[in-house]
Each structure stands twice: as C-alpha cells, then as structure tokens.
Design an enzyme around this catalytic site. Structure first.
Site, mmCIF file in Angstrom:
data_model
loop_
_atom_site.group_PDB
_atom_site.id
_atom_site.type_symbol
_atom_site.label_atom_id
_atom_site.label_comp_id
_atom_site.label_asym_id
_atom_site.label_seq_id
_atom_site.Cartn_x
_atom_site.Cartn_y
_atom_site.Cartn_z
ATOM 1 N N SER A 135 5.993 0.319 -3.495
ATOM 2 C CA SER A 135 5.103 -0.405 -4.393
ATOM 3 C C SER A 135 3.770 0.326 -4.449
ATOM 4 O O SER A 135 3.124 0.512 -3.417
ATOM 5 C CB SER A 135 4.935 -1.834 -3.863
ATOM 6 O OG SER A 135 3.969 -2.529 -4.604
ATOM 7 N N LYS A 161 7.678 1.004 -7.943
ATOM 8 C CA LYS A 161 7.095 -0.175 -8.598
ATOM 9 C C LYS A 161 5.607 0.057 -8.787
ATOM 10 O O LYS A 161 4.915 0.479 -7.865
ATOM 11 C CB LYS A 161 7.364 -1.389 -7.704
ATOM 12 C CG LYS A 161 6.524 -2.629 -7.974
ATOM 13 C CD LYS A 161 7.106 -3.820 -7.218
ATOM 14 C CE LYS A 161 6.031 -4.618 -6.512
ATOM 15 N NZ LYS A 161 6.600 -5.778 -5.785
ATOM 16 N N LYS A 163 1.928 -1.517 -9.918
ATOM 17 C CA LYS A 163 1.133 -2.726 -10.170
ATOM 18 C C LYS A 163 0.424 -2.566 -11.510
ATOM 19 O O LYS A 163 -0.123 -1.492 -11.805
ATOM 20 C CB LYS A 163 0.105 -2.916 -9.048
ATOM 21 C CG LYS A 163 0.732 -3.220 -7.696
ATOM 22 C CD LYS A 163 1.376 -4.599 -7.678
ATOM 23 C CE LYS A 163 1.900 -4.931 -6.282
ATOM 24 N NZ LYS A 163 2.478 -6.293 -6.232
ATOM 25 N N ASP A 188 4.880 -4.708 -11.673
ATOM 26 C CA ASP A 188 4.575 -6.015 -11.075
ATOM 27 C C ASP A 188 3.171 -6.429 -11.498
ATOM 28 O O ASP A 188 2.197 -5.734 -11.208
ATOM 29 C CB ASP A 188 4.661 -5.921 -9.536
ATOM 30 C CG ASP A 188 4.498 -7.276 -8.850
ATOM 31 O OD1 ASP A 188 4.286 -8.287 -9.534
ATOM 32 O OD2 ASP A 188 4.588 -7.305 -7.592
ATOM 33 N N GLU A 213 8.019 -7.774 -12.980
ATOM 34 C CA GLU A 213 7.900 -8.783 -11.931
ATOM 35 C C GLU A 213 6.715 -9.703 -12.173
ATOM 36 O O GLU A 213 5.597 -9.235 -12.437
ATOM 37 C CB GLU A 213 7.760 -8.056 -10.577
ATOM 38 C CG GLU A 213 7.725 -8.971 -9.365
ATOM 39 C CD GLU A 213 7.697 -8.177 -8.049
ATOM 40 O OE1 GLU A 213 8.039 -6.974 -8.065
ATOM 41 O OE2 GLU A 213 7.301 -8.759 -7.024
ATOM 42 N N ASP A 238 8.708 -13.617 -8.434
ATOM 43 C CA ASP A 238 8.242 -13.451 -7.058
ATOM 44 C C ASP A 238 7.490 -14.733 -6.674
ATOM 45 O O ASP A 238 8.095 -15.687 -6.143
ATOM 46 C CB ASP A 238 7.361 -12.181 -6.966
ATOM 47 C CG ASP A 238 6.705 -11.956 -5.611
ATOM 48 O OD1 ASP A 238 6.818 -12.819 -4.731
ATOM 49 O OD2 ASP A 238 6.053 -10.911 -5.425
ATOM 50 N N LYS A 262 11.278 -12.874 -0.579
ATOM 51 C CA LYS A 262 10.454 -12.572 0.598
ATOM 52 C C LYS A 262 10.652 -13.750 1.544
ATOM 53 O O LYS A 262 10.293 -14.872 1.200
ATOM 54 C CB LYS A 262 8.976 -12.472 0.208
ATOM 55 C CG LYS A 262 8.655 -11.336 -0.745
ATOM 56 C CD LYS A 262 7.186 -11.360 -1.154
ATOM 57 C CE LYS A 262 6.882 -10.211 -2.106
ATOM 58 N NZ LYS A 262 5.508 -10.283 -2.632
ATOM 59 N N GLY A 290 8.147 -7.207 -0.166
ATOM 60 C CA GLY A 290 7.359 -6.915 1.027
ATOM 61 C C GLY A 290 5.984 -7.533 0.915
ATOM 62 O O GLY A 290 5.532 -7.882 -0.182
HETATM 63 O O1 OSB Z 1 3.627 -8.875 -5.287
HETATM 64 O O2 OSB Z 1 5.133 -7.852 -4.244
HETATM 65 C C1 OSB Z 1 3.967 -8.218 -4.312
HETATM 66 C C2 OSB Z 1 1.948 -6.805 -1.392
HETATM 67 C C3 OSB Z 1 1.149 -7.879 -1.092
HETATM 68 C C4 OSB Z 1 1.249 -9.015 -1.854
HETATM 69 C C5 OSB Z 1 2.156 -9.095 -2.913
HETATM 70 C C6 OSB Z 1 2.968 -8.010 -3.217
HETATM 71 C C7 OSB Z 1 2.833 -6.832 -2.452
HETATM 72 C C8 OSB Z 1 3.565 -5.615 -2.724
HETATM 73 C C9 OSB Z 1 3.722 -4.631 -1.572
HETATM 74 O O3 OSB Z 1 3.972 -5.287 -3.813
HETATM 75 C C10 OSB Z 1 5.103 -4.563 -1.069
HETATM 76 C C11 OSB Z 1 5.183 -3.843 0.259
HETATM 77 O O4 OSB Z 1 5.021 -4.493 1.307
HETATM 78 O O5 OSB Z 1 5.412 -2.637 0.247
HETATM 79 MG MG MG Z 2 5.331 -9.166 -6.492
#
Ligand code: OSB
Ligand code: MG
Length: 369
Positions: A135, A161, A163, A188, A213, A238, A262, A290
């Site tokens: 991510s 992925k 953001k 995401d 996402e 999510d 998660k 994650g």
């Molecule tokens: O939206 O998936 C998410 C990290 C913190 C809070 C929300 C998200 C995330 C990530 C990181 O996308 C995922 C990771 O732990 O590598």
């Molecule tokens: Mg997410």
C-alpha cells in the site's frame, strides 16, 4: 481454555517512511501488544487501533481504556470453550471491536499453541505462502510516486495499491498506468468521495484497476451500491464492514464486489472467517488488509490470509517496508510476490522480548503472569 494472566503493553515504533492517506498522515506508531498466559503457554496479539480517530473511532488510548478498565479484568481467570467465548463476559460492551479483537486473537494464538499447531493450521489455512501487495501512501509529486512504485515492483510485490483523494486521483493514476501498463494496480480512497463524485470516479474505469477501495463514507452502504451501478471497476469495502452482518447487507444491496478483511476491524479472527465463508459461498473474493502492524499483527494476518477464499493479494508487506527492525524473529520477507506462512506453533514467529521491552511506554498486568 483458561487465561490465567494478561499483560498489555504500549510500544512506540517509528515508520521508515511517513505514510499518508486521504484523512492524514503518520510517522510514529503507538501499538498495543497483548500477551495472554494460560495452560502453560504464552500467546501474543496486537491491537490495530491507530493514534487518531480517523480510520475508526477507536484509538490507541480508547483501546487501552476499554481493555484495561473493562475487558481484561473480566476475561482473566475465566474458563472459555473457544477464543470467541473469552469475550462472552463483556458482550455488553458496545462497539470497540479493535480492543475486543486483541483478546480474541490472543485466544486463537493460545488455542493453536495448546493444540501444538500453527495458527494458520488452526484456522483452516490451506496455503504455505500467501500472495502479497503493498500500500503506497499519498505522494506530493508524481515523480516520487513512480519511483516508489518502481522500487516495489522491483521487490516483487504482486500488486500495488495507491492511496487517492480528490486532486490526487485520475490524472495521477492515468500517469502511473501509462508507466506500468501491466501492473496489478488498485486505489484506496479511505472515504474521501461523495456519491456526487460518481461521474469523476467513472474516469477510473479505462485504467483497468483491480478495484476501488472504500470510495465513500463508512455508513454509506446504499450510496456505495448506487456508485457500483455506475462503475465497471469493482468496489471493495474496508471501513464499511465491521461485522459479518455488514458484509451480508452489503452483498444484498450490491454495495461492492470485494471485501478487505482486517481482523481488528471486525472483532477478531472468528468474525473474519465468517465474512470469508459468506463471500466464498457466493463466489466472491476477499483479501487481508493491513493497519501498519508490527510483526505480531502481521503474523496473525498471514495466518488468516492462508485460508482458501483469500484469493487476492493482501496488504501484507515485508517487515522492511514498515520498520527499520521488526519486533519478531524472523522478520517477514517478500520473495517472488509471496510471504511464507509460519509453520511453528501459534503465530509461528518469536516476539523479540528484549526489543519489545526497550520500546515499551506503559504496561498493565492482570492475574498470574
Ligand atoms: O485503508 O487499508 C487502509 C493503513 C492504515 C489505515 C488504513 C489503511 C492502511 C493501509 C496500509 O492501506 C496497509 C498496510 O498495513 O500495509
Ligand atoms: Mg483501506
């Protein structure tokens, strides 16, 4: 099983790189690690609550409060049939699933150790390695994003992925797609859009993303369904899914086609498996998300991701992607787009107790430890 004692610790860990999502960024993590003692074993779990109430209303501090003032005093010293049953005495607590999940997941690690099997085996995992992605946080400049993505592709991640948020979305992703035509790519939004943005989000369709996402707010299941009707890109939920019942409702409404599971967000590994089963029965894919976990949380995620319905790469990256040094031994590494599922008893990696001690900011103990 009986939990005779528990120790809750807050540790402080610094991310190797600032991580930014649509709601804000972070450099430092305040992580809660839970140790359960019982039946001659020591079991470990992690609470995934974040430092601020953006992703969820829960935070490191609310989880500490709920765990130390309400959950652990009730759970320690009691007998339970299953990990989920450990929480029976506190079923009256409303919400706070991340706090709850820490105990339930510790219970699963304990149950696996009591059986002398790996956590993955205990959960019904069928894979000895899981496909993983990475991510990538928001970057101020496209050049930095391209460089970062190229590095991860080089490291072999099975999908990337990105953001996104309004102002850093379509054009940024179109540029990335041009530079990486064959990459398994997804985005995401962490709830940064409204249904009125649908025409704009439709511009994502030609980019061939694996999924989009959580585009809309966590409560907006009906709006997600309206959006999905207008998009070819599959919507993945999510933040919206905090219980198996949410998943069932989302499917009924057509609010998305994929779920990011998660375990912390849904109250533990039991509810995670229930969502997995529900989706699998309908032929729909899930993957393991994650929360910037330490190696303890990651070990639980890897075990979960070894179940057969986790057919898409998870946000389960190498220890090195997050930390200068992880708190477990061995650290998690990515080889050929996969992370190996540990085979030892329980979570299958050893907590580095000395390092954890040196990172500890506060401790609360219950019962016999
Ligand atoms: O939206 O998936 C998410 C990290 C913190 C809070 C929300 C998200 C995330 C990530 C990181 O996308 C995922 C990771 O732990 O590598
Ligand atoms: Mg997410």
């Amino acid at each position: 099983m009986k939990v005779e004692g528990a120790v809750l610790r807050e540790i402080s860990l610094s991310l190797r790189e600032f991580f930014e999502i649509s709601s804000g960024g972070r450099q430092h993590r305040r992580i809660l690690l839970l140790t359960l003692y019982g039946e001659g074993h020591e079991a470990w779990s992690e609470c995934v609550a974040a430092e601020d109430p953006a992703y969820s209303y829960e935070t490191t501090d609310t989880a500490w409060h709920i765990l130390t003032d309400f959950i652990l005093p009730e759970v320690v010293g009691r007998e339970a049939e299953t990990p989920g049953d450990l929480l029976a005495p506190v079923s009256w607590i409303r919400g706070h699933r991340m706090a709850r999940a820490a105990v339930e997941m510790g219970g699963w690690d304990l149950a696996a150790r009591m059986d002398g099997v790996s956590l993955a085996r205990k959960l019904g995992g069928t894979r000895d390695r899981v496909r993983v992605g990475v991510s990538v946080g928001l970057q101020k400049r496209d050049e930095a994003l391209h460089e970062k993505v190229a590095g991860y592709v080089e490291e072999g991640y099975a999908r990337v992925k990105i953001k996104i948020k309004p102002g850093r979305d379509i054009e940024m992703l179109a540029g990335l797609r041009e530079a990486f035509p064959d990459l398994e790519l997804m985005a995401d939004a962490n709830s940064a859009y409204r249904l009125a943005d649908a025409p704009r989000l439709r511009e994502l369709d030609p980019l061939g993303l694996l999924m989009l996402e959580q585009p809309l707010a966590h409560h907006d299941l009906v709006e997600h369904a309206r959006l999905q009707e207008q998009l070819e890109t599959p919507v993945c939920l999510d933040e919206s899914i905090t219980r198996p019942e949410d998943a069932a409702l989302a499917l009924e409404l057509g609010a998305g086609r994929i779920i990011n599971i998660k375990p912390g967000r849904v109250g533990g590994l039991g509810p995670s498996m229930a969502i997995h089963d529900l989706m699998r029965d309908r032929g729909l894919a899930v993957w393991c998300g994650g929360m910037l976990e330490s190696g303890v949380g990651r070990a639980h995620n890897v075990a979960l991701a070894s179940l057969p319905g986790f057919t898409l790469p998870g946000d389960i990256s190498a220890s090195r992607r997050y930390w200068e040094r992880d708190v477990v031994d061995p650290e998690f590494v990515v080889e050929d787009g996969h992370v190996r599922v540990p085979e030892g008893p329980g979570m299958g990696v050893e907590p580095d107790r000395e390092r954890i001690e040196s990172l500890t900011q506060r401790v609360a103990s219950f019962g016999t430890t």
